[in-house]
Write an enzyme that holds these catalytic residues in place. Structure first.
Site, PDB file in Angstrom:
ATOM      1  N   HIS A 172      78.416  12.185  78.215  1.00 37.34           N
ATOM      2  CA  HIS A 172      77.876  12.644  76.924  1.00 37.34           C
ATOM      3  C   HIS A 172      76.379  12.960  77.056  1.00 37.34           C
ATOM      4  O   HIS A 172      75.892  13.953  76.523  1.00 37.34           O
ATOM      5  CB  HIS A 172      78.016  11.551  75.859  1.00 37.34           C
ATOM      6  CG  HIS A 172      79.429  11.140  75.557  1.00 37.34           C
ATOM      7  ND1 HIS A 172      79.928   9.901  75.881  1.00 37.34           N
ATOM      8  CD2 HIS A 172      80.441  11.798  74.936  1.00 37.34           C
ATOM      9  CE1 HIS A 172      81.183   9.797  75.472  1.00 37.34           C
ATOM     10  NE2 HIS A 172      81.533  10.941  74.905  1.00 37.34           N
TER      11      HIS A 172
ATOM     12  N   GLN B  88      83.543  19.959  80.358  1.00 35.92           N
ATOM     13  CA  GLN B  88      84.704  20.448  81.114  1.00 35.92           C
ATOM     14  C   GLN B  88      85.719  19.315  81.301  1.00 35.92           C
ATOM     15  O   GLN B  88      86.873  19.545  81.603  1.00 35.92           O
ATOM     16  CB  GLN B  88      84.226  20.996  82.476  1.00 35.92           C
ATOM     17  CG  GLN B  88      85.307  21.531  83.399  1.00 35.92           C
ATOM     18  CD  GLN B  88      86.001  22.769  82.859  1.00 35.92           C
ATOM     19  OE1 GLN B  88      85.511  23.419  81.934  1.00 35.92           O
ATOM     20  NE2 GLN B  88      87.156  23.085  83.407  1.00 35.92           N
TER      21      GLN B  88
ATOM     22  N   SER C 259      84.748   8.280  81.093  1.00 38.37           N
ATOM     23  CA  SER C 259      85.461   8.422  79.827  1.00 38.37           C
ATOM     24  C   SER C 259      85.247   7.143  79.026  1.00 38.37           C
ATOM     25  O   SER C 259      85.204   6.047  79.601  1.00 38.37           O
ATOM     26  CB  SER C 259      86.965   8.605  80.084  1.00 38.37           C
ATOM     27  OG  SER C 259      87.694   8.339  78.892  1.00 38.37           O
TER      28      SER C 259
HETATM   29  P1  AMP Z   1      84.416  12.487  73.310  1.00 40.15           P
HETATM   30  O1  AMP Z   1      83.401  11.526  72.785  1.00 40.15           O
HETATM   31  O2  AMP Z   1      85.351  11.896  74.308  1.00 40.15           O
HETATM   32  O3  AMP Z   1      85.091  13.271  72.221  1.00 40.15           O
HETATM   33  O4  AMP Z   1      83.577  13.566  74.142  1.00 40.15           O
HETATM   34  C1  AMP Z   1      82.531  14.292  73.544  1.00 40.15           C
HETATM   35  C2  AMP Z   1      82.140  15.395  74.484  1.00 40.15           C
HETATM   36  O5  AMP Z   1      81.699  14.841  75.727  1.00 40.15           O
HETATM   37  C3  AMP Z   1      83.311  16.342  74.818  1.00 40.15           C
HETATM   38  O6  AMP Z   1      82.854  17.683  74.832  1.00 40.15           O
HETATM   39  C4  AMP Z   1      83.731  15.862  76.187  1.00 40.15           C
HETATM   40  O7  AMP Z   1      84.344  16.865  76.968  1.00 40.15           O
HETATM   41  C5  AMP Z   1      82.390  15.461  76.790  1.00 40.15           C
HETATM   42  N1  AMP Z   1      82.602  14.521  77.903  1.00 40.15           N
HETATM   43  C6  AMP Z   1      83.339  13.387  77.889  1.00 40.15           C
HETATM   44  N2  AMP Z   1      83.362  12.830  79.117  1.00 40.15           N
HETATM   45  C7  AMP Z   1      82.624  13.631  79.927  1.00 40.15           C
HETATM   46  C8  AMP Z   1      82.280  13.602  81.321  1.00 40.15           C
HETATM   47  N3  AMP Z   1      82.709  12.626  82.128  1.00 40.15           N
HETATM   48  N4  AMP Z   1      81.510  14.588  81.806  1.00 40.15           N
HETATM   49  C9  AMP Z   1      81.074  15.590  80.994  1.00 40.15           C
HETATM   50  N5  AMP Z   1      81.373  15.682  79.677  1.00 40.15           N
HETATM   51  C10 AMP Z   1      82.139  14.714  79.148  1.00 40.15           C
END
Ligand code: AMP
Length: 299
Positions: free
Chosen positions: A37, A149, A186
């Site tokens: 993030h 991505q 994640s």
């Molecule tokens: P989320 O909080 O899981 O909904 O993710 C929010 C944003 O962060 C989304 O655009 C995800 O694709 C991005 N994101 C989550 N994990 C990663 C990662 N390991 N590397 C890059 N972007 C990420």
């Protein structure tokens, strides 16, 4: 740095910034922020005068029996991490603020793009994602928005929605940030037991092997059937893994392929359960060696 919990508070922040002549970058998240993030916030900061980060665990993208209730939350840590990465405002609304009583409008990208891969086992997931991203775009009104991505299918679908609806926002997709052992970061990784976590490294290993084979130039190295077998073999031998899918599709359209074309990128995508935790990961495969992009790509 400010926190806005309501649309009105966000509006007030915007007015205070005299934002008229300033560019605003936006990073939507569900919180429990990690380096993945933060890389999006840093990318937004590098390209915009101001950066807004939303932290909102969106109920409409979770299906019945999924982990909405137990999704990890840590607002204090997120607020501090977002500031340190360069955010100017954190928007943290309640579910009632985003979906007031009686709200019944959904935004949906139709067709196979949303029903394959994660859409097959999570039927209304992407409809929830495109709905909340549309609502957030309308509230935040950013010039640019940043996605990872890591959620490769989501990124393709958001780009499609922005094109189809002629939304006045530039979408940038940033590379996957991984732990030293290759596991894609994640928020859900905290649910993995040490054994599951060790075996989860097989996702990246399988994808990496396929990427190397695809660019090796040997006979059959562009065949999707062979490449998916390579990935499956690496993951399936982990006793705690249960594969949801391993697929290689056109990276832009998510159309099916039998071979990787020399001039088009393919997306190798996997979803695998370890106990109650479902992990996703992906790599861009191309016949010419390229690897993971180091820079964000925009439309
Ligand atoms: P989320 O909080 O899981 O909904 O993710 C929010 C944003 O962060 C989304 O655009 C995800 O694709 C991005 N994101 C989550 N994990 C990663 C990662 N390991 N590397 C890059 N972007 C990420």
């Amino acid at each position: 740095m400010s926190m806005a919990r309501t649309i009105r508070e966000f509006e007030r922040w915007r007015l205070e910034q005299d934002a008229k002549h300033k560019t605003l970058g936006f990073v939507p998240t569900m919180g429990y922020l990690h380096r993945g993030h933060l890389s999006l916030i840093q990318a937004a900061k590098a390209e915009n005068d101001l950066v807004a980060v939303s932290i909102f665990v969106n109920p409409t993208q979770f299906g019945p029996g999924e982990d909405y209730e137990r999704y990890p939350r840590d607002l204090q840590h997120d607020y501090e991490a977002a500031v340190a990465a360069g955010a100017d405002v954190v928007f943290h609304p309640s579910a009632e603020e985003i979906y007031p009583s009686g709200a019944s409008t959904m935004v949906e990208v139709t067709g196979k793009m949303t029903t394959k891969l994660c859409g097959a086992s999570r039927p209304n997931h992407f409809r929830g994602v495109t709905t909340v991203v549309s609502i957030l775009f309308n509230i935040i009104r950013p010039d640019r928005a940043y996605f990872g991505q890591k959620d490769a299918q989501q990124a393709v679908i958001i780009r499609k929605m922005v094109r189809d609806l002629h939304l006045p926002v530039q979408v940038t997709v940033c590379p996957i940030i991984r732990d030293e052992d290759g596991l894609a970061l994640s928020s859900r990784n905290i649910f993995l037991t040490p054994q599951e976590r060790a075996q989860a490294r097989s996702l990246n290993r399988g994808l990496q092997k396929a990427m190397e084979y695809a660019s090796s130039g040997v006979d059959g190295s562009r065949k999707v059937s062979i490449l998916t077998k390579i990935i499956r073999a690496e993951i399936a031998c982990q006793p705690l893994s249960a594969i949801d899918y391993v697929e290689i599709l056109d990276a832009e359209t998510l159309d099916e392929l039998t071979e990787i074309a020399p001039d088009r990128d393919a997306l190798a995508a996997v979803a695998v359960r370890f106990g109650s935790t479902r992990l996703i990961d992906s790599r861009i495969l191309s016949a010419a060696p390229k690897g993971e992009p180091l820079l964000c790509t925009s439309i």
